[in-house]
Design a protein around this motif. Structure first.
Motif, PDB file in Angstrom:
ATOM      1  N   UNK A   4      34.023  28.574  54.808  1.00  0.00           N
ATOM      2  CA  UNK A   4      33.001  28.931  53.841  1.00  0.00           C
ATOM      3  C   UNK A   4      32.699  27.692  53.008  1.00  0.00           C
ATOM      4  N   UNK A   5      31.464  27.381  52.875  1.00  0.00           N
ATOM      5  CA  UNK A   5      31.070  26.201  52.122  1.00  0.00           C
ATOM      6  C   UNK A   5      30.385  26.625  50.829  1.00  0.00           C
ATOM      7  N   UNK A   6      31.144  26.575  49.749  1.00  0.00           N
ATOM      8  CA  UNK A   6      30.552  26.875  48.468  1.00  0.00           C
ATOM      9  C   UNK A   6      31.213  25.985  47.428  1.00  0.00           C
ATOM     10  N   UNK A   7      30.488  25.742  46.365  1.00  0.00           N
ATOM     11  CA  UNK A   7      31.021  24.930  45.290  1.00  0.00           C
ATOM     12  C   UNK A   7      31.969  25.791  44.476  1.00  0.00           C
ATOM     13  N   UNK A   8      33.213  25.329  44.389  1.00  0.00           N
ATOM     14  CA  UNK A   8      34.194  26.100  43.643  1.00  0.00           C
ATOM     15  C   UNK A   8      34.174  25.711  42.176  1.00  0.00           C
ATOM     16  N   UNK A   9      33.815  26.662  41.358  1.00  0.00           N
ATOM     17  CA  UNK A   9      33.934  26.511  39.921  1.00  0.00           C
ATOM     18  C   UNK A   9      34.482  27.836  39.406  1.00  0.00           C
ATOM     19  N   UNK A  10      34.740  27.903  38.136  1.00  0.00           N
ATOM     20  CA  UNK A  10      35.347  29.113  37.583  1.00  0.00           C
ATOM     21  C   UNK A  10      34.498  30.347  37.872  1.00  0.00           C
ATOM     22  N   UNK A  11      33.187  30.226  37.770  1.00  0.00           N
ATOM     23  CA  UNK A  11      32.303  31.373  37.992  1.00  0.00           C
ATOM     24  C   UNK A  11      32.412  31.882  39.434  1.00  0.00           C
ATOM     25  N   UNK A  12      32.433  30.956  40.397  1.00  0.00           N
ATOM     26  CA  UNK A  12      32.553  31.349  41.808  1.00  0.00           C
ATOM     27  C   UNK A  12      33.890  32.054  42.052  1.00  0.00           C
ATOM     28  N   UNK A  13      34.941  31.543  41.438  1.00  0.00           N
ATOM     29  CA  UNK A  13      36.260  32.153  41.598  1.00  0.00           C
ATOM     30  C   UNK A  13      36.287  33.529  40.937  1.00  0.00           C
ATOM     31  N   UNK A  14      35.710  33.638  39.735  1.00  0.00           N
ATOM     32  CA  UNK A  14      35.640  34.939  39.049  1.00  0.00           C
ATOM     33  C   UNK A  14      34.922  35.970  39.915  1.00  0.00           C
ATOM     34  N   UNK A  15      33.802  35.577  40.488  1.00  0.00           N
ATOM     35  CA  UNK A  15      33.027  36.487  41.332  1.00  0.00           C
ATOM     36  C   UNK A  15      33.827  36.916  42.545  1.00  0.00           C
ATOM     37  N   UNK A  16      34.485  35.953  43.202  1.00  0.00           N
ATOM     38  CA  UNK A  16      35.275  36.268  44.392  1.00  0.00           C
ATOM     39  C   UNK A  16      36.419  37.212  44.039  1.00  0.00           C
ATOM     40  N   UNK A  17      37.165  36.900  42.977  1.00  0.00           N
ATOM     41  CA  UNK A  17      38.308  37.732  42.594  1.00  0.00           C
ATOM     42  C   UNK A  17      37.838  39.136  42.218  1.00  0.00           C
ATOM     43  N   UNK A  18      36.752  39.250  41.489  1.00  0.00           N
ATOM     44  CA  UNK A  18      36.224  40.577  41.129  1.00  0.00           C
ATOM     45  C   UNK A  18      35.859  41.366  42.386  1.00  0.00           C
ATOM     46  N   UNK A  19      35.171  40.721  43.322  1.00  0.00           N
ATOM     47  CA  UNK A  19      34.798  41.401  44.572  1.00  0.00           C
ATOM     48  C   UNK A  19      36.042  41.810  45.359  1.00  0.00           C
ATOM     49  N   UNK A  20      37.054  40.929  45.390  1.00  0.00           N
ATOM     50  CA  UNK A  20      38.292  41.234  46.113  1.00  0.00           C
ATOM     51  C   UNK A  20      39.026  42.408  45.460  1.00  0.00           C
ATOM     52  N   UNK A  21      39.024  42.466  44.132  1.00  0.00           N
ATOM     53  CA  UNK A  21      39.659  43.586  43.439  1.00  0.00           C
ATOM     54  C   UNK A  21      38.930  44.894  43.736  1.00  0.00           C
ATOM     55  N   UNK A  22      37.610  44.844  43.794  1.00  0.00           N
ATOM     56  CA  UNK A  22      36.833  46.035  44.158  1.00  0.00           C
ATOM     57  C   UNK A  22      37.207  46.469  45.576  1.00  0.00           C
ATOM     58  N   UNK A  23      37.354  45.501  46.484  1.00  0.00           N
ATOM     59  CA  UNK A  23      37.767  45.824  47.853  1.00  0.00           C
ATOM     60  C   UNK A  23      39.144  46.486  47.891  1.00  0.00           C
ATOM     61  N   UNK A  24      39.979  46.173  46.897  1.00  0.00           N
ATOM     62  CA  UNK A  24      41.315  46.770  46.812  1.00  0.00           C
ATOM     63  C   UNK A  24      41.301  48.121  46.094  1.00  0.00           C
ATOM     64  N   UNK A  25      40.112  48.582  45.697  1.00  0.00           N
ATOM     65  CA  UNK A  25      39.987  49.912  45.115  1.00  0.00           C
ATOM     66  C   UNK A  25      39.812  49.963  43.612  1.00  0.00           C
ATOM     67  N   UNK A  26      39.659  48.805  42.974  1.00  0.00           N
ATOM     68  CA  UNK A  26      39.472  48.767  41.529  1.00  0.00           C
ATOM     69  C   UNK A  26      38.002  49.036  41.216  1.00  0.00           C
ATOM     70  N   UNK A  27      37.761  49.836  40.186  1.00  0.00           N
ATOM     71  CA  UNK A  27      36.399  50.081  39.728  1.00  0.00           C
ATOM     72  C   UNK A  27      35.888  48.820  39.033  1.00  0.00           C
ATOM     73  N   UNK A  28      34.731  48.344  39.459  1.00  0.00           N
ATOM     74  CA  UNK A  28      34.186  47.085  38.917  1.00  0.00           C
ATOM     75  C   UNK A  28      34.090  47.114  37.386  1.00  0.00           C
ATOM     76  N   UNK A  29      33.796  48.267  36.819  1.00  0.00           N
ATOM     77  CA  UNK A  29      33.652  48.354  35.358  1.00  0.00           C
ATOM     78  C   UNK A  29      34.985  48.158  34.628  1.00  0.00           C
ATOM     79  N   UNK A  30      36.104  48.267  35.331  1.00  0.00           N
ATOM     80  CA  UNK A  30      37.425  48.082  34.718  1.00  0.00           C
ATOM     81  C   UNK A  30      37.890  46.630  34.754  1.00  0.00           C
ATOM     82  N   UNK A  31      37.172  45.768  35.469  1.00  0.00           N
ATOM     83  CA  UNK A  31      37.601  44.381  35.638  1.00  0.00           C
ATOM     84  C   UNK A  31      37.159  43.542  34.446  1.00  0.00           C
TER      85      UNK A  31
END
Length: 84
Positions: free
Chosen positions: A1-28
């Motif tokens: 995957x070719x993307x520029x890693x900055x804090x925002x990109x990491x935040x977005x990825x981690x939030x999406x991964x947590x949602x994939x693990x069953x966390x409600x996005x509004x709780x993140x």
């Protein structure tokens, strides 16, 4: 995957991964407790593998030992990625 890693990109990825693990996005939030989000040690192994594979950040499950909040997860990722 070719993307520029900055804090925002990491935040977005981690939030999406947590949602994939069953966390409600509004709780993140950065101060959200992993226990409150029902993220256990097996989930953290899966999350670390996703981060390593998809973002190419050299994290291991043990890097998250003692991590209790989403913000701490982000801090570990950013430190390992060299963007913090």
């Amino acid at each position: 995957m070719s993307l520029t890693l900055d804090r925002k990109a990491i935040e977005t990825f981690v939030a999406d991964a947590l949602v994939d693990l069953g966390v409600d996005r509004s709780d993140i939030a950065t101060d959200a407790s992993l226990d409150d989000l029902e993220i256990d040690s097996l989930d953290m192994v899966e999350l670390s593998q996703s981060i390593r594979r998809d973002l190419d950040i050299p994290v291991k499950p043990k890097d998250f030992d003692g991590v209790e909040t989403v913000g701490q997860v982000l801090r570990v990722c950013c430190e390992k990625a060299g963007c913090e």
